[in-house]
Design an enzyme around this catalytic site. Sequence first.
Site, short mmCIF file in Angstrom:
data_model
loop_
_atom_site.label_atom_id
_atom_site.label_comp_id
_atom_site.label_asym_id
_atom_site.label_seq_id
_atom_site.Cartn_x
_atom_site.Cartn_y
_atom_site.Cartn_z
N ASP A 70 87.78 -9.12 125.57
CA ASP A 70 87.92 -8.28 126.77
C ASP A 70 87.98 -6.80 126.38
OD1 ASP A 70 90.43 -8.54 125.53
OD2 ASP A 70 91.53 -8.32 127.41
N ASP B 71 89.84 -4.77 120.79
CA ASP B 71 88.75 -5.76 120.78
C ASP B 71 87.51 -5.14 120.16
OD1 ASP B 71 90.42 -6.16 123.43
OD2 ASP B 71 89.58 -8.13 122.92
N ASN C 150 91.71 -6.63 129.64
CA ASN C 150 92.07 -5.21 129.61
C ASN C 150 91.48 -4.47 130.80
OD1 ASN C 150 93.64 -5.23 127.24
ND2 ASN C 150 91.76 -5.36 126.03
N THR D 88 90.25 -13.14 121.77
CA THR D 88 91.13 -11.97 121.72
C THR D 88 91.44 -11.41 123.11
OG1 THR D 88 89.27 -10.45 121.45
CG2 THR D 88 90.24 -11.34 119.44
N PHE E 145 100.61 -9.76 126.58
CA PHE E 145 99.65 -9.53 127.67
C PHE E 145 98.63 -10.66 127.86
CE2 PHE E 145 95.47 -7.90 128.96
CZ PHE E 145 95.76 -7.42 130.24
N ASN E 146 97.93 -11.07 126.79
CA ASN E 146 96.85 -12.06 126.96
C ASN E 146 97.37 -13.37 127.53
OD1 ASN E 146 94.90 -10.37 125.90
ND2 ASN E 146 95.08 -11.17 123.82
N HIS F 20 95.95 -5.44 117.12
CA HIS F 20 96.16 -6.83 117.55
C HIS F 20 94.94 -7.71 117.24
CE1 HIS F 20 99.61 -5.31 119.82
NE2 HIS F 20 98.82 -4.45 120.44
N ASP F 21 93.80 -7.34 117.79
CA ASP F 21 92.63 -8.23 117.72
C ASP F 21 91.98 -8.26 116.34
OD1 ASP F 21 93.26 -8.78 120.32
OD2 ASP F 21 91.73 -7.51 121.19
C1 BDR Z 1 96.44 -7.90 123.47
O1 BDR Z 1 96.35 -7.38 124.78
C2 BDR Z 1 95.26 -6.51 124.90
O2 BDR Z 1 95.59 -5.33 125.58
C3 BDR Z 1 94.75 -6.25 123.50
O3 BDR Z 1 93.35 -6.10 123.50
C4 BDR Z 1 95.18 -7.46 122.72
O4 BDR Z 1 94.21 -8.49 122.78
C5 BDR Z 1 97.74 -7.45 122.84
O5 BDR Z 1 98.81 -7.89 123.61
CA CA Z 2 91.99 -8.07 123.62
#
Ligand code: BDR
Ligand code: CA
Length: 314
Positions: A13, A18, A42, A127, A173-174, A243-244
Amino acid sequence: MGAVALSVAFDTDPGIDDALALILALRSTELRLALVTTVAGNGPLEMTTRNAVRVLEYLGAAHVPVAAGAATPIRRPFHGALGYHGPDALGQLMLPEGRAQIELRAACDLLFDFAAAAPGERTLIATGPLTNVALAFQRHEDMPSLLKEVVIMGGAFQLTRFGTGNQTPYAEFNIWQDPDAAHLVFRSGVPMTIVGLDVTNDPSSALDATDLARLRESNSRTAALASDLLEYALRQHDYCFMHDPLALATILDPSLFEFTEGEVDVVTRDDEERGRTFLVPSAPSSNQRRTARIARSIDGPRFKELFLSRVLEA
Ligand code: BDR
Ligand code: CA
């Protein structure tokens, strides 16, 4: 003769991190990026799809097929994260529009075909919210047994002091975005590696102004894109969390991490714990399937060197 590259599909996303993960994938000869599928996360789906196409084309990877997946979570409204990623979900970069045709077939069918083409040999990297993966598993029940592994960026397992939520005090978040999808994937029996905030929120693995200066010394297109993404994030925060890209790093160099094994679960209720992830340790003597490997520590400096050296490599 070198080893055969691992075929990977990327469900994503984009999103600043990402896009950094896409860069890392394209700079890694151990991998062959066979398919990109996009999901609302996102930003709304049209935005994340546009960003995936723009990034791939800019990096000379227009040959990689892109399919647009789910525009909303399985049974909840969509919430974006444009506050962090920018109004276009990609740091307002001046990237040219992509011209590539989006695949006409459904993302979940293309993901299934990707897995079925070489049972047990192919890896799916996810991701974003797990909506597309869950829909693929729902429609193709044998798909979990066809994948070598799903590598997931998501969750917060309280394995380190960084393993608390970023969307809510509990939830990442994801996973928060589509907990029903996460629940389905976690229960599917697919082999999983999960990289949660426990390691991705560890500042030792995040990029900072010193890293930006190093990237800016290069004239390459790849380094220029990485620098612009990083600069946008650093205008708002001291660190750009990776993160990703960290999810991808579990494939490129698993020795960067320590892992714990167990089963995972997620709160799907609509209360303050929505999206909270749990680890249920498997007893060594039990016959329980140990389908999840969850990252519990990261060698931040070595990860950063891996990322920067690949981006800067001639
Ligand atoms: C995740 O949430 C998104 O905002 C980032 O791309 C990452 O995949 C981190 O919590
Ligand atoms: Ca992401």
